[in-house]
Design an enzyme around this catalytic site. Structure first.
Site, PDB file in Angstrom:
ATOM      1  N   VAL A 194       0.848  -1.191   0.000  1.00 19.84           N
ATOM      2  CA  VAL A 194       0.000   0.000   0.000  1.00 19.84           C
ATOM      3  C   VAL A 194       0.885   1.241   0.000  1.00 19.84           C
ATOM      4  CG1 VAL A 194      -1.777   1.282   1.244  1.00 19.84           C
ATOM      5  CG2 VAL A 194      -1.831  -1.219   1.235  1.00 19.84           C
ATOM      6  N   SER A 195       0.621   2.166  -0.913  1.00 20.53           N
ATOM      7  CA  SER A 195       1.318   3.449  -0.953  1.00 20.53           C
ATOM      8  C   SER A 195       2.828   3.236  -1.072  1.00 20.53           C
ATOM      9  CB  SER A 195       0.937   4.275   0.286  1.00 20.53           C
ATOM     10  OG  SER A 195       1.329   5.611   0.153  1.00 20.53           O
ATOM     11  N   LEU A 196       3.623   3.757  -0.144  1.00 18.26           N
ATOM     12  CA  LEU A 196       5.079   3.626  -0.247  1.00 18.26           C
ATOM     13  C   LEU A 196       5.529   2.170  -0.323  1.00 18.26           C
ATOM     14  CD1 LEU A 196       7.832   5.180  -0.149  1.00 18.26           C
ATOM     15  CD2 LEU A 196       7.828   4.706   2.299  1.00 18.26           C
ATOM     16  N   MET A 198       4.509  -0.076  -2.064  1.00 17.32           N
ATOM     17  CA  MET A 198       4.537  -0.666  -3.403  1.00 17.32           C
ATOM     18  C   MET A 198       5.969  -0.678  -3.936  1.00 17.32           C
ATOM     19  SD  MET A 198       2.668   2.165  -5.786  1.00 17.32           S
ATOM     20  CE  MET A 198       3.272   3.843  -5.986  1.00 17.32           C
ATOM     21  N   VAL A 223      -0.680  -0.880  -4.570  1.00 14.30           N
ATOM     22  CA  VAL A 223      -1.840  -0.015  -4.435  1.00 14.30           C
ATOM     23  C   VAL A 223      -1.349   1.378  -4.104  1.00 14.30           C
ATOM     24  CG1 VAL A 223      -3.917   0.481  -3.120  1.00 14.30           C
ATOM     25  CG2 VAL A 223      -3.347  -1.886  -3.672  1.00 14.30           C
TER      26      VAL A 223
END
Length: 228
Positions: A194-196, A198, A223
């Site tokens: 999720v976010s960073l 990824m 994501v």
């Protein structure tokens, strides 16, 4: 002569939660603990998200003692809530000279199951992943392993582990731990960042050594939060 400096910004009202009895997170927690077990479970999950919001919005001053208080109360509420949910257990994943803290959500039924490994972003905690898809995956027949990596709340607060760029050396020990867990189908393991995180998943999936690719079929999924 008027000052050109803007006046100091007051913290949102919710940031005093947990430090005074009448504030939202504390009130929700107290009410939940006095309720029917089902209401208590749901109320504690809600209180945990309120405490998380408190912690997040206080980060402008990293020395504010309310940050640690809100973090610990939020985790306590979450852990007391999941004690009333089937198949969710706390785990400690061996990592160098320490451990990574997380949760394992076991799907119902017998036999090997596909498994999703979830890793949150820079300022996200492992408990949030319960609401981001962990329990949804469990309900749909997946085992789900969530964890806080270096630099994330449990790792940095409990073990002093700071963020690192080589994601394969974070995910590797997590997958080693997972493949020793009974009931995991080694050929069907997916990794979701999720976010960073990824970036962490991409780094891990680019590696082809034994640790980051034990079955040869690790799937990288990323994501990005939108609208922030």
């Amino acid at each position: 002569m008027k000052s050109s400096q803007p006046p100091p910004r007051s913290p949102p009202a919710t940031t005093t939660a947990g430090t005074t009895p009448g504030c939202p997170a504390k009130r929700l927690e107290v009410e939940a603990r006095a309720s029917h077990p089902v209401s208590a479970r749901d109320g504690l999950l809600r209180a945990s998200t309120y405490y998380r919001a408190v912690e997040f919005f206080l980060q402008g001053d990293p020395h504010d003692p309310r940050i640690d208080h809100a973090y610990r109360r939020g985790v306590a509420c979450f852990r007391d809530a999941i004690a009333h949910l089937p198949g969710i257990t706390r785990v400690e994943i061996p990592y160098e000279d320490a451990v990574l803290h997380g949760y394992f959500c076991r799907a119902a039924g017998e036999g090997p199951k596909p498994t999703l490994v979830m890793h949150n972003g820079f300022d996200g905690g492992v408990e949030e992943l319960h609401f981001f898809g962990a329990v949804g995956g469990q309900e749909r027949g997946y085992h789900v392993l969530t964890f806080d990596g270096p630099g994330q709340p449990a790792a940095i607060r409990r073990n002093g582990l700071t963020l690192r760029p080589d994601g394969e050396n974070v995910v590797g020990p997590v997958l080693d731990f997972l493949t020793q867990h009974p009931g995991v189908d080694h050929a069907r393991i997916a990794l979701l960042g999720v976010s960073l995180a990824m970036g962490v998943t991409k780094a891990a999936c680019c590696q082809k050594d034994r640790r980051t690719d034990p079955a040869g079929l690790i799937v990288g999924a990323a994501v990005q939060r939108r609208g922030r």
